[in-house]
Design a protein around this motif. Structure first.
Motif, PDB file in Angstrom:
ATOM      1  N   LEU A  49      31.988  35.733  36.797  1.00  0.00           N
ATOM      2  CA  LEU A  49      33.064  35.499  37.765  1.00  0.00           C
ATOM      3  C   LEU A  49      34.426  35.796  37.144  1.00  0.00           C
ATOM      4  N   ILE A  50      34.603  35.385  35.891  1.00  0.00           N
ATOM      5  CA  ILE A  50      35.881  35.615  35.212  1.00  0.00           C
ATOM      6  C   ILE A  50      36.121  37.111  35.004  1.00  0.00           C
ATOM      7  N   SER A  51      35.074  37.830  34.616  1.00  0.00           N
ATOM      8  CA  SER A  51      35.212  39.247  34.265  1.00  0.00           C
ATOM      9  C   SER A  51      35.100  40.184  35.459  1.00  0.00           C
ATOM     10  N   GLY A  52      34.755  39.643  36.635  1.00  0.00           N
ATOM     11  CA  GLY A  52      34.700  40.466  37.838  1.00  0.00           C
ATOM     12  C   GLY A  52      33.350  41.083  38.125  1.00  0.00           C
ATOM     13  N   LYS A  53      32.348  40.790  37.302  1.00  0.00           N
ATOM     14  CA  LYS A  53      31.014  41.331  37.556  1.00  0.00           C
ATOM     15  C   LYS A  53      30.413  40.728  38.823  1.00  0.00           C
ATOM     16  N   THR A  54      30.765  39.459  39.091  1.00  0.00           N
ATOM     17  CA  THR A  54      30.329  38.773  40.305  1.00  0.00           C
ATOM     18  C   THR A  54      31.564  38.271  41.054  1.00  0.00           C
ATOM     19  N   ARG A  55      31.560  38.422  42.359  1.00  0.00           N
ATOM     20  CA  ARG A  55      32.685  37.959  43.166  1.00  0.00           C
ATOM     21  C   ARG A  55      32.523  36.472  43.482  1.00  0.00           C
ATOM     22  N   SER A  56      33.589  35.735  43.296  1.00  0.00           N
ATOM     23  CA  SER A  56      33.554  34.308  43.596  1.00  0.00           C
ATOM     24  C   SER A  56      33.693  34.073  45.097  1.00  0.00           C
ATOM     25  N   THR A  57      33.220  32.916  45.537  1.00  0.00           N
ATOM     26  CA  THR A  57      33.381  32.516  46.932  1.00  0.00           C
ATOM     27  C   THR A  57      34.351  31.346  47.068  1.00  0.00           C
ATOM     28  N   ALA A  58      34.852  30.856  45.920  1.00  0.00           N
ATOM     29  CA  ALA A  58      35.840  29.769  45.946  1.00  0.00           C
ATOM     30  C   ALA A  58      36.613  29.778  44.638  1.00  0.00           C
ATOM     31  N   GLY A  59      37.851  29.292  44.694  1.00  0.00           N
ATOM     32  CA  GLY A  59      38.643  29.095  43.503  1.00  0.00           C
ATOM     33  C   GLY A  59      39.409  30.314  43.019  1.00  0.00           C
ATOM     34  N   ARG A  60      40.029  30.160  41.836  1.00  0.00           N
ATOM     35  CA  ARG A  60      40.908  31.196  41.288  1.00  0.00           C
ATOM     36  C   ARG A  60      40.668  31.364  39.784  1.00  0.00           C
ATOM     37  N   VAL A  61      41.015  32.562  39.285  1.00  0.00           N
ATOM     38  CA  VAL A  61      41.044  32.845  37.849  1.00  0.00           C
ATOM     39  C   VAL A  61      42.405  33.423  37.528  1.00  0.00           C
ATOM     40  N   LEU A  62      43.047  32.896  36.482  1.00  0.00           N
ATOM     41  CA  LEU A  62      44.359  33.380  36.073  1.00  0.00           C
ATOM     42  C   LEU A  62      44.371  33.660  34.577  1.00  0.00           C
ATOM     43  N   VAL A  63      45.010  34.766  34.186  1.00  0.00           N
ATOM     44  CA  VAL A  63      45.238  35.095  32.782  1.00  0.00           C
ATOM     45  C   VAL A  63      46.737  35.051  32.548  1.00  0.00           C
ATOM     46  N   PHE A  64      47.181  34.095  31.737  1.00  0.00           N
ATOM     47  CA  PHE A  64      48.612  33.870  31.505  1.00  0.00           C
ATOM     48  C   PHE A  64      49.357  33.807  32.842  1.00  0.00           C
ATOM     49  N   ASP A  65      48.835  32.990  33.748  1.00  0.00           N
ATOM     50  CA  ASP A  65      49.445  32.706  35.057  1.00  0.00           C
ATOM     51  C   ASP A  65      49.401  33.882  36.031  1.00  0.00           C
ATOM     52  N   LYS A  66      48.745  34.965  35.657  1.00  0.00           N
ATOM     53  CA  LYS A  66      48.580  36.094  36.577  1.00  0.00           C
ATOM     54  C   LYS A  66      47.198  36.009  37.211  1.00  0.00           C
ATOM     55  N   GLU A  67      47.155  35.907  38.529  1.00  0.00           N
ATOM     56  CA  GLU A  67      45.863  35.745  39.199  1.00  0.00           C
ATOM     57  C   GLU A  67      45.089  37.059  39.218  1.00  0.00           C
ATOM     58  N   ILE A  68      43.812  36.984  38.787  1.00  0.00           N
ATOM     59  CA  ILE A  68      42.949  38.163  38.739  1.00  0.00           C
ATOM     60  C   ILE A  68      41.664  37.944  39.538  1.00  0.00           C
ATOM     61  N   THR A  69      41.661  36.935  40.383  1.00  0.00           N
ATOM     62  CA  THR A  69      40.451  36.560  41.121  1.00  0.00           C
ATOM     63  C   THR A  69      39.880  37.728  41.907  1.00  0.00           C
ATOM     64  N   ASN A  70      38.607  38.023  41.640  1.00  0.00           N
ATOM     65  CA  ASN A  70      37.849  39.052  42.378  1.00  0.00           C
ATOM     66  C   ASN A  70      38.445  40.453  42.284  1.00  0.00           C
TER      67      ASN A  70
END
Length: 249
Positions: A49-70
């Protein structure tokens, strides 16, 4: 201290089965975090989910406050997330040094064209530093196809270091290694701490004891516990769900 990786309420639902369910954690810049849990706990899925191999259905991922979700995987990689899978991915026809040189110049195609013809001094110095750090200097001129299993794993770590991602995800970096190779891998990853922010999935408890600063334990797709190694191995819920009576031995 800056937060390098933020996972906020992250989850994925596979037809009613929540493989990862409302997982939240934050990892500081330069921190080494170990992710523990039994088979099926959701560790690899969380990395997917973090690396984008699988798409999330809920929530967020941020790298240094930059959102990279999905985001697509290649865009997440460009945003600074590097990942090492259990099966190494190297350029087997090139030498150890050439693999690292290519990784150092992955943002500069014009420099790549000079492979075998010489590199700028800064690139050469970085390559030598990484070869020394990973203990691969003695096999720098060896074709990667002929490296041992441990050396191949260390080369992939070297390639990740050369790419200089902001966050590195390591999925069972000691799989299939001898005890000596495992000890050396622990030394390399410990030296990477501070230079890089690391999230490590591992089942070898002696290895975990060698490298762990802070541990997050997953159970049935959710965070069961989080803290330093002493608190985790004395947590009754963690003992019941995963560690048993021996703790992190």
């Amino acid at each position: 201290m800056k937060v390098a990786l933020t996972v906020d309420g992250l989850g994925v639902d596979f037809g009613g089965f929540k493989a990862v369910n409302n997982v939240s954690m934050s990892i500081d810049e330069g921190e080494l975090r170990v992710l523990l849990g039994a088979n099926g706990a959701g560790k690899t899925t969380l990395m997917d989910l973090i690396s984008g191999k699988t798409r999330s259905t809920a929530g967020r991922v941020l790298v240094f406050d930059k959102e990279i979700t999905n985001w697509p995987e290649h865009k997440i990689a460009r945003a600074g997330v590097g990942r090492k899978f259990q099966i190494p991915s190297i350029l087997r026809a090139l030498t150890t040094r050439q693999n690292i040189e290519v990784a150092c110049c992955h943002h500069h195609p014009s420099i790549l064209s000079n492979l075998g013809w010489g590199f700028p001094p800064a690139v050469r110095a970085r390559v030598e530093d990484i070869l020394t750090l990973t203990g691969l200097d003695e096999v720098a001129s060896k074709t990667a196809a002929y490296l041992s299993h441990g050396q191949t794993q260390w080369l992939e770590l070297a390639i990740l270091m050369a790419q200089n991602p902001k966050v590195i995800l390591l999925d069972e970096p000691t799989a299939g290694m001898t005890q000596a190779e495992t000890r050396k891998t622990a030394e390399i990853i410990t030296m990477m701490r501070g230079r890089h922010t690391l999230l490590v999935v591992e089942h070898d408890m002696s290895f975990v004891r060698e490298i762990a600063e802070k541990i997050t334990v997953l159970h049935l797709g959710q965070v069961l516990a989080e803290g330093r190694i002493e608190a985790i191995e004395n947590n009754p819920k963690v003992r019941e769900a995963y560690l048993g009576s021996k703790g992190i031995a």
